[in-house]
Design an enzyme around this catalytic site. Structure first.
Site, short mmCIF file in Angstrom:
data_model
loop_
_atom_site.label_atom_id
_atom_site.label_comp_id
_atom_site.label_asym_id
_atom_site.label_seq_id
_atom_site.Cartn_x
_atom_site.Cartn_y
_atom_site.Cartn_z
N ASP A 165 9.29 2.88 1.12
CA ASP A 165 8.11 3.57 1.65
C ASP A 165 8.10 3.37 3.16
OD1 ASP A 165 5.62 4.28 2.61
OD2 ASP A 165 4.50 3.37 0.96
N LYS A 180 2.95 10.36 8.31
CA LYS A 180 2.37 9.84 9.55
C LYS A 180 3.04 10.38 10.80
CE LYS A 180 0.09 5.66 7.75
NZ LYS A 180 -1.30 6.01 8.10
N PHE A 234 0.86 -1.18 0.00
CA PHE A 234 0.00 0.00 0.00
C PHE A 234 0.90 1.23 0.00
CE2 PHE A 234 -2.39 3.45 1.89
CZ PHE A 234 -3.58 3.39 1.21
#
Length: 404
Positions: A223, A252, A138
């Site tokens: 990532d 995040k 993702f």
């Protein structure tokens, strides 16, 4: 007259792409939250690995309030001191030479993929454009990142999707050998798959990806939107693996709750993004940068990072104790304070049923797909909150088992 919002207002006014729980939190402090009725919750969700210092941490509150009295936003025809300080700190603490600031993980990954293709185009020509990623990965919700992500359900109905993207099998280096060639510009991978089920990469797998990229002059993109900024017990997960990427993305936890993202790269690659080739209206926003700088500096300390390792063991011990009693988990895995508990076959697909039961018991948790209970709490969650949260989780799981 002001009307107090209710959960039904979501259904009436919001686009239905989310299905939030019925409770509406209105106040948070540390690892605890309170809803509109004053009910208290312990937070094991952490805003999906965002609230790395919990709710309203005084270091972040002070940074935000101080910057709010100075400067909020400038167009990118100017720069500002917090953005420059954040970029310098990221460079000094990592492999990187250059930083691109943006507003989210999706934006950071979009920038990384565009940079990789632009660099390959400039260095080798238009033919070198293929991207290799992995099943169950993702990388965001833009059309490009959702196409690189290995979960077709997120791109269905939005076609035609960008081409030149191949998907190997995570932790299977042979699957990549069959896909990568001299027309490959980049391999994009999460050091630990998050949405895919909290699956850490094997060290040999990441080492092999590095070797394959070097052999084909392709760029290795990590990532670290979910694994970065202390989540695994080091500032970034690549540091624990000893494998250095060419490009790294972060978001995040970087803002501790304030929207911010960053793409990190080297002097060899960064020049491909020449003037005007890419941009972000809010990238380098002074408020976001000030908060992110405070979060980064506070997290990248022995006290916080060493505490993550200790708390990982506490979470694992509690989950194993619960599992010995109720036999609901097949495997408990993860790194640091990104932890997944996969359900046993007899509870296949029922992880999502734990969440509303946990809410009723006063605990907020997550899932990673329908079959993995996920926890991504504050990196500084007190041990007492871990114990109490686990007691509440046990009550929820007891109810799940009782409903068989």
């Amino acid at each position: 007259m002001t009307q107090t919002p209710t959960r039904s207002d979501f259904d009436q006014y919001m686009v239905p792409n989310y299905a939030p729980q019925q409770t509406i939190p209105v106040r948070g402090e540390g690892s605890r939250l309170w809803d509109q009725q004053g009910k208290e919750y312990i937070d094991f969700a952490g805003g999906i690995a965002v609230n790395a210092l919990g709710h309203c941490h005084p270091v972040l509150v002070d940074a935000l309030k101080t910057q709010a009295d100075k400067l909020w936003h400038l167009a990118n025809i100017y720069t500002n001191e917090p953005a420059l300080e954040l970029a310098r700190n990221l460079v000094e603490r990592t492999f990187a030479d250059k930083v691109y600031l943006c507003s989210s993980g999706g934006e950071a990954n979009e920038a990384a993929l565009k940079l990789a293709r632009r660099w390959a185009h400039d260095q080798h020509g238009e033919h070198k454009s293929r991207i290799v990623s992995f099943g169950k990965s993702f990388h965001g919700r833009t059309l490009f990142t959702v196409s690189v992500g290995g979960q077709p359900k997120y791109s269905q109905g939005f076609g035609p999707v960008p081409g030149g993207i191949e998907h190997g099998e995570f932790n299977d280096l042979d699957s990549v050998r069959h896909l990568i060639d001299d027309d490959t510009c980049a391999v994009m991978v999460e050091p630990m798959q998050g949405e895919g089920g909290i699956i850490p990469a094997d060290p040999a797998f990441l080492e092999g990806l590095r070797e394959l990229c070097d052999a084909h002059d392709a760029l290795l993109i990590f990532d670290e939107v979910q694994t970065g900024v202390g989540r695994t017990g080091s500032l970034f997960a690549y540091m624990q693996y000893g494998v250095t990427p060419d490009i790294l993305t972060s978001a995040k936890a970087l803002g501790g709750g304030f929207p911010v993202g960053a793409m990190l790269t080297t002097d060899r690659i960064a020049p491909a993004l020449t003037l005007g080739t890419h941009g972000s209206t809010y990238g380098g926003n002074a408020l976001a940068s000030a908060v992110a700088l405070a979060a980064l500096q506070h997290i990248d300390t022995p006290e916080v990072l060493e505490g993550v390792a200790r708390k990982h063991e506490l979470f694992r011990e509690h989950l194993e104790t619960i599992n010995r009693k109720y036999q609901v988990f097949k495997e408990i895995r993860g790194m640091g304070l990104l932890i997944g508990a996969e359900m046993r076959p007899e509870y296949e697909g029922r992880a999502k049923e734990i969440l509303p039961l946990a809410i009723e018991e006063g605990l907020m948790a997550l899932i990673a797909g329908p079959n993995v209970l996920r926890m991504a709490p504050s990196l500084v969650i007190p041990e007492a909150d871990i114990a109490e949260g686990m007691a509440r989780l046990e009550r929820a799981i007891a109810r799940l088992v009782g409903e068989q």
